[in-house]
Scaffold this active site. Sequence first.
Site, PDB file in Angstrom:
ATOM      1  CE  LYS A 125      -4.455  -1.471   1.862  1.00  0.00           C
ATOM      2  NZ  LYS A 125      -4.436  -2.867   1.642  1.00  0.00           N
ATOM      3  CE  LYS A 167      -6.986   1.821   4.039  1.00  0.00           C
ATOM      4  NZ  LYS A 167      -7.221   2.399   2.810  1.00  0.00           N
ATOM      5  N   GLY A 173      -8.407  -7.378   3.122  1.00  0.00           N
ATOM      6  CA  GLY A 173      -9.564  -8.193   3.794  1.00  0.00           C
ATOM      7  C   GLY A 173     -10.279  -7.672   5.087  1.00  0.00           C
ATOM      8  N   GLY A 174      -9.737  -6.334   5.229  1.00  0.00           N
ATOM      9  CA  GLY A 174     -10.386  -5.428   6.500  1.00  0.00           C
ATOM     10  C   GLY A 174      -9.398  -5.597   7.884  1.00  0.00           C
ATOM     11  CG  HIS A 217     -15.057  -0.144  -3.123  1.00  0.00           C
ATOM     12  ND1 HIS A 217     -14.309  -0.878  -2.200  1.00  0.00           N
ATOM     13  CD2 HIS A 217     -14.783  -0.306  -4.365  1.00  0.00           C
ATOM     14  CE1 HIS A 217     -13.494  -1.542  -2.766  1.00  0.00           C
ATOM     15  NE2 HIS A 217     -13.576  -1.297  -4.185  1.00  0.00           N
ATOM     16  CG  HIS A 244     -14.030  -4.765   5.565  1.00  0.00           C
ATOM     17  ND1 HIS A 244     -13.749  -3.689   5.548  1.00  0.00           N
ATOM     18  CD2 HIS A 244     -13.719  -5.063   7.054  1.00  0.00           C
ATOM     19  CE1 HIS A 244     -13.696  -3.066   6.403  1.00  0.00           C
ATOM     20  NE2 HIS A 244     -13.795  -3.669   7.435  1.00  0.00           N
ATOM     21  CD  GLU A 284     -10.615  -2.397  -5.143  1.00  0.00           C
ATOM     22  OE1 GLU A 284     -10.991  -1.824  -4.135  1.00  0.00           O
ATOM     23  OE2 GLU A 284     -10.753  -3.402  -5.642  1.00  0.00           O
ATOM     24  NE  ARG A 301      -7.041 -10.088  -7.489  1.00  0.00           N
ATOM     25  CZ  ARG A 301      -8.476  -9.609  -6.849  1.00  0.00           C
ATOM     26  NH1 ARG A 301      -9.523  -9.599  -7.999  1.00  0.00           N
ATOM     27  NH2 ARG A 301      -8.769  -9.181  -5.795  1.00  0.00           N
TER      28      ARG A 301
END
EC number: 6.4.1.4
Length: 434
Positions: A125, A167, A173-174, A217, A244, A284, A301
């Site tokens: 990230k 984060k 996956g949250g 989102h 999530h 995203e 992907r």
Amino acid sequence: MKYATTTGRNITKVLIANRGEIACRVMRTAKKMGIQSVAVYSEADRNSMHVDMADEAYSIGPSPSQQSYLSMEKIIQVAKISAAQAIHPGYGFLSENMEFCELCKQEGIIFIGPPSSAIRDMGIKSTSKSIMAAAGVPIIEGYHGEDQSDQCLKKHAGRISYPVMIKAVRGGGGKGMRIVRSEKEFQEELESARREAKKSFNDDAMLIEKFVETPRHVEVQVFGDNHGNAVYLFERDCSVQRRHQKIIEEAPAPGIKPEVRKKLGETAVRAAKAVNYVGAGTVEFIMDSKDNFYFMEMNTRLQVEHPVTEMITGTDLVEWQLRIAAGEKIPLIQEEITLQGHAFEARIYAEDPNNNFMPGAGPLVHLSTPQADHSTRIETGVRQGDEVSVYYDPMIAKLVVWAADRQMALRKLRYSLRQYNINSLRFHPAVEED
């Protein structure tokens, strides 16, 4: 039909390193293109639909995915034995594994996906955020630095202003995520997020971001080729989630003005070009109530929800993947990609509604689905009588509908969902075995 690569090689046979509905989905397109498909299967999937659909099928070991679908060596070995020139990873499993992508390259096998450098850069990230910021892609104000001391993180949270999101840098996956609404909560939430991140990813490095209230989102489908071209195929709204995990996705995102749509698409293409992206990918974004959007992450992907994009653009994204992997240019230029109508996808899960929708497993005693037609797609990897395994993700199908506008598509979705009937003798909570 043969598809020549930039190196003069052809793709006449593709191995699908996956299972269930995505394996069946890839095989349908391969068949349409005259390309042979090779299936791999674990002990639990010996009699499954994707095995029956393939031209050839090979066993790759015991039911737990660590010993089968995640075993790179076994999959490469099958590709060599079957003389498959390419591997399609689907989604999940090895689809975003840089090491697997590199291994394919070393063995002279075409990996149907982006270069390993793009998987690497987008996989962390903090790295992806700095690359995007340098490319002029809007990112949420935050701190992604090396100094991980409590006081440094707390200082930046104050600078960004509460509410903030803590984060895990390697999150997903949250896991390792906490919303902090005031300074007095910060320390406790930081420690909790670190513990979870250490347990889930063996890395407790954190980043701090501004938390967007009532977020949407919104993600953009992008495609790149080996000739330096990149296009966008509009956006999807994936805001309906549980734990999530996405449940219902739609395309295009409702209520977005044409100028915002164009800006979203062009920004996503800029993001793809910043990492020399090749193949299908998704950028995203998180969007606020004023249509401001910020980069969140890039999925390197094909996404689970790709059919809604296919429905509104009249494209076959798996065909595009195979053509681009064979060295061709993107089939359409940006101006030729048009948006028509509206599509929804509902994920059909094997779950127990009486137990907080926890994953279920067992034999499918009865299974009846809506009638598939040009505006209704049933994407599945199971048939009546099949066993839903405790070893894998509980999603067993996707219902995809299209109509001329959103209201009609929503009505069609409700109608079709009522026609879906699944009965199992013993749906019990799934336990992933080590």
